[in-house]
Design a protein around this motif. Structure first.
Motif, PDB file in Angstrom:
ATOM      1  N   LEU A   6     -23.848  74.694 -68.115  1.00  0.00           N
ATOM      2  CA  LEU A   6     -24.251  75.968 -68.927  1.00  0.00           C
ATOM      3  C   LEU A   6     -25.474  76.456 -68.320  1.00  0.00           C
ATOM      4  N   VAL A   7     -25.778  77.816 -68.452  1.00  0.00           N
ATOM      5  CA  VAL A   7     -27.223  78.479 -68.275  1.00  0.00           C
ATOM      6  C   VAL A   7     -27.320  79.357 -69.616  1.00  0.00           C
ATOM      7  N   MET A   8     -28.538  79.067 -70.113  1.00  0.00           N
ATOM      8  CA  MET A   8     -28.841  79.625 -71.227  1.00  0.00           C
ATOM      9  C   MET A   8     -30.276  80.152 -71.323  1.00  0.00           C
ATOM     10  N   ASN A   9     -30.661  81.240 -71.876  1.00  0.00           N
ATOM     11  CA  ASN A   9     -32.051  81.682 -72.148  1.00  0.00           C
ATOM     12  C   ASN A   9     -32.769  80.813 -73.143  1.00  0.00           C
ATOM     13  N   THR A  10     -33.955  81.189 -72.962  1.00  0.00           N
ATOM     14  CA  THR A  10     -34.945  80.351 -74.108  1.00  0.00           C
ATOM     15  C   THR A  10     -34.624  80.652 -75.882  1.00  0.00           C
ATOM     16  N   GLN A  11     -33.791  81.674 -75.863  1.00  0.00           N
ATOM     17  CA  GLN A  11     -33.492  82.056 -77.097  1.00  0.00           C
ATOM     18  C   GLN A  11     -32.057  81.597 -77.601  1.00  0.00           C
ATOM     19  N   GLY A  12     -31.533  80.888 -76.740  1.00  0.00           N
ATOM     20  CA  GLY A  12     -30.315  80.048 -76.988  1.00  0.00           C
ATOM     21  C   GLY A  12     -29.192  80.776 -76.589  1.00  0.00           C
ATOM     22  N   LYS A  13     -29.208  82.136 -75.958  1.00  0.00           N
ATOM     23  CA  LYS A  13     -28.079  82.853 -75.515  1.00  0.00           C
ATOM     24  C   LYS A  13     -27.506  82.413 -74.342  1.00  0.00           C
ATOM     25  N   PRO A  14     -26.029  81.936 -74.300  1.00  0.00           N
ATOM     26  CA  PRO A  14     -25.509  81.723 -73.231  1.00  0.00           C
ATOM     27  C   PRO A  14     -25.246  82.559 -72.082  1.00  0.00           C
ATOM     28  N   ARG A  15     -25.844  82.520 -70.749  1.00  0.00           N
ATOM     29  CA  ARG A  15     -25.629  83.491 -69.720  1.00  0.00           C
ATOM     30  C   ARG A  15     -24.692  82.898 -68.835  1.00  0.00           C
ATOM     31  N   GLN A  28     -16.629  74.902 -78.171  1.00  0.00           N
ATOM     32  CA  GLN A  28     -17.466  75.426 -77.241  1.00  0.00           C
ATOM     33  C   GLN A  28     -18.794  76.090 -77.618  1.00  0.00           C
ATOM     34  N   GLN A  29     -18.663  77.075 -78.665  1.00  0.00           N
ATOM     35  CA  GLN A  29     -19.619  77.678 -79.223  1.00  0.00           C
ATOM     36  C   GLN A  29     -20.651  76.677 -79.964  1.00  0.00           C
ATOM     37  N   GLU A  30     -19.996  75.692 -80.523  1.00  0.00           N
ATOM     38  CA  GLU A  30     -20.790  74.528 -81.533  1.00  0.00           C
ATOM     39  C   GLU A  30     -21.465  73.943 -80.290  1.00  0.00           C
ATOM     40  N   ALA A  31     -20.806  73.484 -79.382  1.00  0.00           N
ATOM     41  CA  ALA A  31     -21.611  72.763 -78.324  1.00  0.00           C
ATOM     42  C   ALA A  31     -22.694  73.260 -77.622  1.00  0.00           C
ATOM     43  N   ILE A  32     -22.777  74.500 -77.482  1.00  0.00           N
ATOM     44  CA  ILE A  32     -23.647  75.190 -76.857  1.00  0.00           C
ATOM     45  C   ILE A  32     -24.886  75.192 -77.929  1.00  0.00           C
ATOM     46  N   ARG A  33     -24.636  75.718 -79.239  1.00  0.00           N
ATOM     47  CA  ARG A  33     -25.601  75.656 -80.315  1.00  0.00           C
ATOM     48  C   ARG A  33     -26.215  74.147 -80.241  1.00  0.00           C
ATOM     49  N   ASN A  34     -25.395  72.926 -80.145  1.00  0.00           N
ATOM     50  CA  ASN A  34     -26.053  71.818 -80.100  1.00  0.00           C
ATOM     51  C   ASN A  34     -26.947  71.591 -78.989  1.00  0.00           C
ATOM     52  N   VAL A  35     -26.355  71.853 -77.803  1.00  0.00           N
ATOM     53  CA  VAL A  35     -27.375  71.808 -76.768  1.00  0.00           C
ATOM     54  C   VAL A  35     -28.493  72.480 -76.623  1.00  0.00           C
ATOM     55  N   PHE A  36     -28.682  73.588 -77.226  1.00  0.00           N
ATOM     56  CA  PHE A  36     -29.639  74.316 -77.320  1.00  0.00           C
ATOM     57  C   PHE A  36     -30.775  73.746 -78.351  1.00  0.00           C
ATOM     58  N   SER A  37     -30.267  73.430 -79.492  1.00  0.00           N
ATOM     59  CA  SER A  37     -30.964  72.853 -80.307  1.00  0.00           C
ATOM     60  C   SER A  37     -31.713  71.579 -80.035  1.00  0.00           C
ATOM     61  N   LEU A  39     -32.301  70.988 -76.607  1.00  0.00           N
ATOM     62  CA  LEU A  39     -33.496  71.611 -75.509  1.00  0.00           C
ATOM     63  C   LEU A  39     -34.452  71.912 -76.313  1.00  0.00           C
ATOM     64  N   CYS A  40     -34.477  73.012 -77.064  1.00  0.00           N
ATOM     65  CA  CYS A  40     -35.764  73.504 -77.603  1.00  0.00           C
ATOM     66  C   CYS A  40     -36.720  72.591 -78.512  1.00  0.00           C
ATOM     67  N   SER A  41     -36.008  71.664 -79.031  1.00  0.00           N
ATOM     68  CA  SER A  41     -36.950  70.352 -79.893  1.00  0.00           C
ATOM     69  C   SER A  41     -37.612  69.545 -78.800  1.00  0.00           C
ATOM     70  N   ARG A  42     -37.341  69.411 -77.775  1.00  0.00           N
ATOM     71  CA  ARG A  42     -37.789  68.445 -76.803  1.00  0.00           C
ATOM     72  C   ARG A  42     -39.071  68.909 -76.113  1.00  0.00           C
TER      73      ARG A  42
END
Length: 161
Positions: A6-15, A28-37, A39-42
């Protein structure tokens, strides 16, 4: 085996989202949301390794690197070495830097097919193929030459007929 890249920006949009194991689009969309949540909380000073069992099943790990406005994330199982995956992210980013001369988010957005070609030279079917950015660049240049030849051939043959 690598399960996803996955490559995503800091707003959580997958690139870039490439899954090497089948998952329905909703998962897949749920997994991307979970990964971003996650990452941004760490905080910045903690480890780049995270257990991903809650959203990718048992025996799943996640490694990430944060460059400028992008997160580069690899999800993999226990058959892969965590430090090797971190190094593979570095190889991927170095290759992108060589291709785009200091890669940024817009390069990824507007050169989506080139990004996939580079990734396919490094990882194919969840298995690591190449770990040298110079070898990947040689392969990418060869692919570019292959695509340019038919263009020239058809262009010149058009003028001479």
């Amino acid at each position: 085996m690598i399960k996803a890249v996955l490559v995503m920006n800091t707003q959580g949009k997958p690139r870039l989202a490439k899954f090497y194991e089948f998952q329905p689009v909703e998962q897949q969309q749920e997994a991307i949301r979970n990964v971003f949540s996650v990452l941004c909380s760490r905080p910045e000073h903690v480890s780049n390794f995270v257990d991903a069992e809650s959203f990718f099943g048992p025996d799943s790990r996640l490694v990430y690197k944060h460059f400028a406005t992008l997160y580069f994330v690899f999800i993999f199982d226990s058959s892969e070495n965590e430090l090797a995956m971190l190094d593979l992210i570095q190889v991927f980013v170095e290759t992108l830097d060589k291709c785009f001369r200091n890669v940024c988010e817009l390069d990824i957005v507007f050169n989506y097919s080139k990004l996939h070609t580079i990734l396919d030279e490094i990882i194919l079917g969840g298995q690591v193929l190449e770990t040298s950015s110079t070898e990947v660049m040689k392969a990418i240049e060869e692919i570019a030459r292959c695509f340019l030849f038919p263009f020239w051939f058809f262009t010149w043959s058009f003028f001479f007929t």
